[in-house]
Design a protein around this motif. Structure first.
Motif, PDB file in Angstrom:
ATOM      1  N   ALA A 138     128.593   0.899  71.596  1.00  0.00           N
ATOM      2  CA  ALA A 138     127.812  -0.241  72.710  1.00  0.00           C
ATOM      3  C   ALA A 138     126.082  -0.186  72.110  1.00  0.00           C
ATOM      4  O   ALA A 138     125.917   0.932  71.699  1.00  0.00           O
ATOM      5  CB  ALA A 138     127.858  -0.192  73.507  1.00  0.00           C
ATOM      6  N   PRO A 139     125.286  -0.822  72.769  1.00  0.00           N
ATOM      7  CA  PRO A 139     123.791  -0.387  72.514  1.00  0.00           C
ATOM      8  C   PRO A 139     123.774   0.770  72.927  1.00  0.00           C
ATOM      9  O   PRO A 139     123.883   1.152  74.072  1.00  0.00           O
ATOM     10  CB  PRO A 139     123.064  -2.290  73.313  1.00  0.00           C
ATOM     11  CG  PRO A 139     124.576  -3.101  72.917  1.00  0.00           C
ATOM     12  CD  PRO A 139     125.508  -2.027  73.729  1.00  0.00           C
ATOM     13  N   ILE A 140     123.065   1.457  72.236  1.00  0.00           N
ATOM     14  CA  ILE A 140     121.907   2.459  72.690  1.00  0.00           C
ATOM     15  C   ILE A 140     120.894   2.688  73.386  1.00  0.00           C
ATOM     16  O   ILE A 140     120.291   1.309  72.256  1.00  0.00           O
ATOM     17  CB  ILE A 140     121.869   3.334  71.100  1.00  0.00           C
ATOM     18  CG1 ILE A 140     121.564   2.746  69.726  1.00  0.00           C
ATOM     19  CG2 ILE A 140     123.166   3.866  70.508  1.00  0.00           C
ATOM     20  CD1 ILE A 140     121.409   4.067  68.900  1.00  0.00           C
ATOM     21  N   SER A 141     120.350   3.426  73.766  1.00  0.00           N
ATOM     22  CA  SER A 141     119.000   2.949  74.875  1.00  0.00           C
ATOM     23  C   SER A 141     118.406   3.608  73.244  1.00  0.00           C
ATOM     24  O   SER A 141     118.546   4.641  72.948  1.00  0.00           O
ATOM     25  CB  SER A 141     119.101   4.229  75.710  1.00  0.00           C
ATOM     26  OG  SER A 141     119.672   2.860  77.145  1.00  0.00           O
ATOM     27  N   ILE A 142     116.910   3.032  73.218  1.00  0.00           N
ATOM     28  CA  ILE A 142     116.047   3.519  72.325  1.00  0.00           C
ATOM     29  C   ILE A 142     114.469   3.683  72.763  1.00  0.00           C
ATOM     30  O   ILE A 142     114.226   2.121  73.742  1.00  0.00           O
ATOM     31  CB  ILE A 142     115.854   2.253  70.895  1.00  0.00           C
ATOM     32  CG1 ILE A 142     115.361   2.782  69.589  1.00  0.00           C
ATOM     33  CG2 ILE A 142     115.879   1.153  71.275  1.00  0.00           C
ATOM     34  CD1 ILE A 142     116.309   2.309  68.357  1.00  0.00           C
ATOM     35  N   ASP A 143     113.558   3.987  72.181  1.00  0.00           N
ATOM     36  CA  ASP A 143     112.619   3.693  73.229  1.00  0.00           C
ATOM     37  C   ASP A 143     111.523   4.435  71.768  1.00  0.00           C
ATOM     38  O   ASP A 143     111.870   4.701  70.909  1.00  0.00           O
ATOM     39  CB  ASP A 143     112.207   4.889  73.693  1.00  0.00           C
ATOM     40  CG  ASP A 143     110.811   4.950  74.728  1.00  0.00           C
ATOM     41  OD1 ASP A 143     110.216   4.315  75.562  1.00  0.00           O
ATOM     42  OD2 ASP A 143     109.132   5.781  73.691  1.00  0.00           O
ATOM     43  N   ILE A 144     110.728   2.586  71.412  1.00  0.00           N
ATOM     44  CA  ILE A 144     110.215   2.874  70.329  1.00  0.00           C
ATOM     45  C   ILE A 144     108.380   3.095  71.113  1.00  0.00           C
ATOM     46  O   ILE A 144     107.234   2.034  71.290  1.00  0.00           O
ATOM     47  CB  ILE A 144     109.876   1.620  69.320  1.00  0.00           C
ATOM     48  CG1 ILE A 144     111.755   2.103  69.043  1.00  0.00           C
ATOM     49  CG2 ILE A 144     109.203   1.859  68.509  1.00  0.00           C
ATOM     50  CD1 ILE A 144     111.752   0.089  68.257  1.00  0.00           C
ATOM     51  N   ASP A 145     107.705   3.991  69.825  1.00  0.00           N
ATOM     52  CA  ASP A 145     106.099   4.476  70.890  1.00  0.00           C
ATOM     53  C   ASP A 145     105.412   3.841  69.425  1.00  0.00           C
ATOM     54  O   ASP A 145     105.172   4.114  68.762  1.00  0.00           O
ATOM     55  CB  ASP A 145     106.505   6.061  70.708  1.00  0.00           C
ATOM     56  CG  ASP A 145     104.704   6.308  71.738  1.00  0.00           C
ATOM     57  OD1 ASP A 145     103.690   5.421  71.860  1.00  0.00           O
ATOM     58  OD2 ASP A 145     104.175   7.850  72.769  1.00  0.00           O
ATOM     59  N   ILE A 146     104.955   2.402  70.102  1.00  0.00           N
ATOM     60  CA  ILE A 146     104.362   1.965  68.858  1.00  0.00           C
ATOM     61  C   ILE A 146     102.447   3.196  69.086  1.00  0.00           C
ATOM     62  O   ILE A 146     102.473   3.452  67.427  1.00  0.00           O
ATOM     63  CB  ILE A 146     103.636   0.667  69.156  1.00  0.00           C
ATOM     64  CG1 ILE A 146     105.421  -0.293  69.156  1.00  0.00           C
ATOM     65  CG2 ILE A 146     102.746   0.020  68.218  1.00  0.00           C
ATOM     66  CD1 ILE A 146     104.910  -1.907  69.819  1.00  0.00           C
ATOM     67  N   LYS A 147     102.066   2.975  69.804  1.00  0.00           N
ATOM     68  CA  LYS A 147     100.988   3.988  70.307  1.00  0.00           C
ATOM     69  C   LYS A 147     101.325   5.263  69.211  1.00  0.00           C
ATOM     70  O   LYS A 147      99.899   5.853  67.629  1.00  0.00           O
ATOM     71  CB  LYS A 147     100.858   4.811  71.043  1.00  0.00           C
ATOM     72  CG  LYS A 147      99.495   5.287  71.226  1.00  0.00           C
ATOM     73  CD  LYS A 147      98.625   5.379  72.748  1.00  0.00           C
ATOM     74  CE  LYS A 147      97.639   6.453  72.377  1.00  0.00           C
ATOM     75  NZ  LYS A 147      96.948   6.114  74.449  1.00  0.00           N
ATOM     76  N   ASN A 148     102.418   6.019  68.977  1.00  0.00           N
ATOM     77  CA  ASN A 148     102.584   7.445  68.499  1.00  0.00           C
ATOM     78  C   ASN A 148     103.420   7.426  67.701  1.00  0.00           C
ATOM     79  O   ASN A 148     103.924   8.277  66.658  1.00  0.00           O
ATOM     80  CB  ASN A 148     103.096   8.132  69.368  1.00  0.00           C
ATOM     81  CG  ASN A 148     101.678   8.681  70.313  1.00  0.00           C
ATOM     82  OD1 ASN A 148     100.890   9.087  70.596  1.00  0.00           O
ATOM     83  ND2 ASN A 148     102.019   8.257  71.867  1.00  0.00           N
ATOM     84  N   LEU A 149     104.110   5.754  67.222  1.00  0.00           N
ATOM     85  CA  LEU A 149     104.576   6.160  65.910  1.00  0.00           C
ATOM     86  C   LEU A 149     106.205   7.220  65.400  1.00  0.00           C
ATOM     87  O   LEU A 149     106.321   7.814  64.942  1.00  0.00           O
ATOM     88  CB  LEU A 149     103.731   5.838  64.297  1.00  0.00           C
ATOM     89  CG  LEU A 149     102.221   4.875  63.879  1.00  0.00           C
ATOM     90  CD1 LEU A 149     102.055   5.719  62.968  1.00  0.00           C
ATOM     91  CD2 LEU A 149     103.022   3.454  64.908  1.00  0.00           C
TER      92      LEU A 149
END
Length: 216
Positions: A138-149
């Protein structure tokens, strides 16, 4: 464009290398004169059969993947023609970001200029995210921190880079025109210096038009 410092969503893999823009948004959906109505066309040949019926084996047609808004893609995603509709269609469908080891240059510019985040990671890290999603079924939870890349999932944390220009555009919610207008004072100063040194080029189009009109 709106300000984006973080994208939290759900990611699933599309294991196809060299996935071109005709596969993202087929040519028959390019007939409109605006950006609307592109949701149906996204991945059309993967999502639907020749009779327009949804293919049950394609992951985006399955209920378990309804929350997918981040795509983990194969290398050279977005190759082929330069159609911006491919980006607009992905956004209208609900995608916020695509992660891959490489993107076609024009697609990359179109996406980043429209606020669709493209994250470039080494291929082994992309494969690690795909495996995590496969293991999860199933889709995995993901967090993309754009500020800290950074990219975070339950099992992985990866760093990525982007140009200072694109970084600023996402954090401040600027498109290309908006970013250009941030330099309005410098542009005005340059114009004044240019016209002072070469006064005959100021408003040349208007001056030429006025002269032509006077001869009629």
């Amino acid at each position: 464009m709106h300000k984006q410092s973080n994208i939290s969503g759900h990611a699933a893999p599309l294991r196809i290398a060299n996935f071109d823009t005709d596969q993202v948004m087929p040519k028959q959906f390019l007939r409109g004169i605006d950006k609307s109505g592109l949701t149906e066309g996204l991945f059309y040949d993967l999502r639907f059969d020749e009779n327009g019926k949804a293919k049950p084996d394609f992951f985006l047609n399955q209920a378990a993947y309804a929350s997918t808004d981040v795509l983990i893609a194969g290398p050279n995603y977005g190759c082929g023609s330069s159609r911006e509709h491919a980006v607009w269609g992905m956004q209208q469908f609900g995608f916020k970001a695509v992660i891959a080891s490489s993107f076609a240059e024009i697609f990359y510019s179109n996406a980043m200029g429209n606020g669709l985040l493209l994250v470039v990671l080494p291929e082994d890290e992309v494969q690690a995210l795909m495996k995590e999603a496969d293991d999860n079924s199933a889709p995995i939870s993901i967090d993309i921190d754009i500020k800290n890349l950074t990219v975070h999932t339950q099992k992985h944390e990866f760093k990525f880079t982007m140009s200072a220009r694109h970084h600023r555009m996402f954090l401040e919610g600027l498109d290309v025109i908006g970013l250009t207008l941030k330099y309005q004072s410098q542009i005005n100063a340059f114009s004044q210096q240019h016209w002072k040194a070469q006064p005959w080029v100021k408003d040349i189009a208007r001056v030429t038009t006025d002269r032509l009109n006077s001869l009629r």
